[in-house]
Structures are given as C-alpha cells and as structure tokens.
Design a protein around this motif. Sequence first.
Motif, mmCIF file in Angstrom:
data_model
loop_
_atom_site.group_PDB
_atom_site.id
_atom_site.type_symbol
_atom_site.label_atom_id
_atom_site.label_comp_id
_atom_site.label_asym_id
_atom_site.label_seq_id
_atom_site.Cartn_x
_atom_site.Cartn_y
_atom_site.Cartn_z
ATOM 1 N N GLY A 1 17.476 -33.663 -33.182
ATOM 2 C CA GLY A 1 17.842 -33.838 -34.425
ATOM 3 C C GLY A 1 18.692 -34.979 -34.395
ATOM 4 O O GLY A 1 19.001 -35.600 -35.567
ATOM 5 N N LYS A 2 19.308 -35.413 -33.512
ATOM 6 C CA LYS A 2 19.868 -36.720 -33.308
ATOM 7 C C LYS A 2 19.339 -37.988 -33.966
ATOM 8 O O LYS A 2 19.867 -38.892 -34.612
ATOM 9 C CB LYS A 2 20.505 -37.184 -31.834
ATOM 10 C CG LYS A 2 21.469 -36.186 -31.264
ATOM 11 C CD LYS A 2 22.779 -36.432 -32.162
ATOM 12 C CE LYS A 2 23.669 -35.550 -31.409
ATOM 13 N NZ LYS A 2 25.054 -35.598 -32.044
ATOM 14 N N CYS A 3 18.059 -38.089 -33.700
ATOM 15 C CA CYS A 3 17.380 -39.298 -34.115
ATOM 16 C C CYS A 3 16.954 -39.150 -35.627
ATOM 17 O O CYS A 3 17.129 -40.288 -36.272
ATOM 18 C CB CYS A 3 15.917 -39.416 -33.515
ATOM 19 S SG CYS A 3 14.799 -38.004 -33.747
ATOM 20 N N VAL B 1 11.783 -49.419 -39.363
ATOM 21 C CA VAL B 1 12.219 -50.864 -39.277
ATOM 22 C C VAL B 1 12.542 -51.092 -37.925
ATOM 23 O O VAL B 1 13.146 -52.303 -37.818
ATOM 24 C CB VAL B 1 13.564 -50.786 -40.309
ATOM 25 C CG1 VAL B 1 13.566 -50.792 -41.792
ATOM 26 C CG2 VAL B 1 14.559 -49.907 -39.891
ATOM 27 N N ASP B 2 12.073 -50.423 -37.118
ATOM 28 C CA ASP B 2 12.090 -50.721 -35.418
ATOM 29 C C ASP B 2 13.683 -51.242 -35.030
ATOM 30 O O ASP B 2 14.045 -52.076 -34.323
ATOM 31 C CB ASP B 2 11.265 -52.142 -35.247
ATOM 32 C CG ASP B 2 9.802 -51.657 -35.293
ATOM 33 O OD1 ASP B 2 9.600 -50.533 -35.049
ATOM 34 O OD2 ASP B 2 9.058 -52.542 -35.760
ATOM 35 N N CYS B 3 14.807 -50.246 -35.666
ATOM 36 C CA CYS B 3 16.055 -50.567 -35.388
ATOM 37 C C CYS B 3 16.530 -50.123 -33.977
ATOM 38 O O CYS B 3 17.330 -50.717 -33.315
ATOM 39 C CB CYS B 3 16.935 -49.937 -36.368
ATOM 40 S SG CYS B 3 16.936 -48.208 -36.504
ATOM 41 N N GLY B 4 15.693 -49.234 -33.476
ATOM 42 C CA GLY B 4 16.026 -48.612 -31.897
ATOM 43 C C GLY B 4 17.152 -47.508 -31.799
ATOM 44 O O GLY B 4 17.403 -47.340 -30.759
ATOM 45 N N PRO C 1 17.989 -45.095 -40.184
ATOM 46 C CA PRO C 1 18.401 -45.763 -41.558
ATOM 47 C C PRO C 1 17.700 -45.558 -42.784
ATOM 48 O O PRO C 1 18.112 -46.065 -43.807
ATOM 49 C CB PRO C 1 18.732 -47.009 -41.185
ATOM 50 C CG PRO C 1 18.062 -47.393 -39.913
ATOM 51 C CD PRO C 1 17.783 -45.994 -39.303
ATOM 52 N N VAL C 2 16.329 -45.304 -42.503
ATOM 53 C CA VAL C 2 15.363 -45.261 -43.584
ATOM 54 C C VAL C 2 15.031 -43.780 -43.751
ATOM 55 O O VAL C 2 14.012 -43.303 -44.485
ATOM 56 C CB VAL C 2 14.186 -46.339 -43.501
ATOM 57 C CG1 VAL C 2 14.686 -47.647 -43.613
ATOM 58 C CG2 VAL C 2 13.549 -45.842 -42.035
#
Length: 125
Positions: free
Chosen positions: A59-61, A95-98, A66-67
């Motif tokens: 669940g870290k991801c 949003v492809d923040c990584g 952010p979205v």
Amino acid sequence: ESSIHLMTEDVERTPFVFFRAGADKLTSFRLWLSALSPNKQFAATTSNNGEHRGCVQCGKCIEVCPVDLMPNLVFKSALAEDVERMEKVGLKDCVDCGLCTFVCPSKIELNKIIESGKDLLAKEG
C-alpha cells in the motif's frame, strides 16, 4: 506543476547483501538498520539488486499517489492488458510522477508498466 527527477542508474549487484545490516541503505520500511536514523541523507538510486520481484500489496504506492489512485490495481490491469479494467481503475488519471515506483519495496517499475497501459489504451481508442 512540473518537475524533473534525476537519479543515478545503479545496476551493480552487491554480493551477499542480505547478510549486511543496511546502515547505508535508503528505506521507507524498518527493514534495514538505516531506519533507526531517519534524518540521515542517503543517495537514492534505481537499484533493484538485480532481480524481479512480485507486488507484496504493502500500500505504499497508494499512500504517495498525488491523484488518489490505487497504482497497484492500475499496474496489474495494465500487465493483464485489460482495457476495460484500466479505464475503471483510472489509468487515464495517472500523472506519471513516478512516486509509486520510488517507494515500491519490490522495486517494480510501476511507472513503465502504467505507461505501456496508457499506450495500449490509446491504440484501442
């Protein structure tokens, strides 16, 4: 609104890394000795220690997204190439923040897998 993340590419495997205490390893869990000094600065790299690992559903991801997506579900639907499921779990909202890739303890390239899902979604229309 935009940012660039630069990280050293590290493909070197450390022999017998599991026998070491990990005082020099960056961690977001209490797996290494370095967790005892949370204010210490570490150099972040792209190392996954030379092996592919499965998702452990930590669940870290989800915590860092952010979205407010569930990147673990998004990447699994992208791996399965299930277009309907990808739309349902919100792949287009990514949003492809990584950040999900950075915090993943299994070092799964979530960002790349999600991007391939977006490509497939674009082809399917």
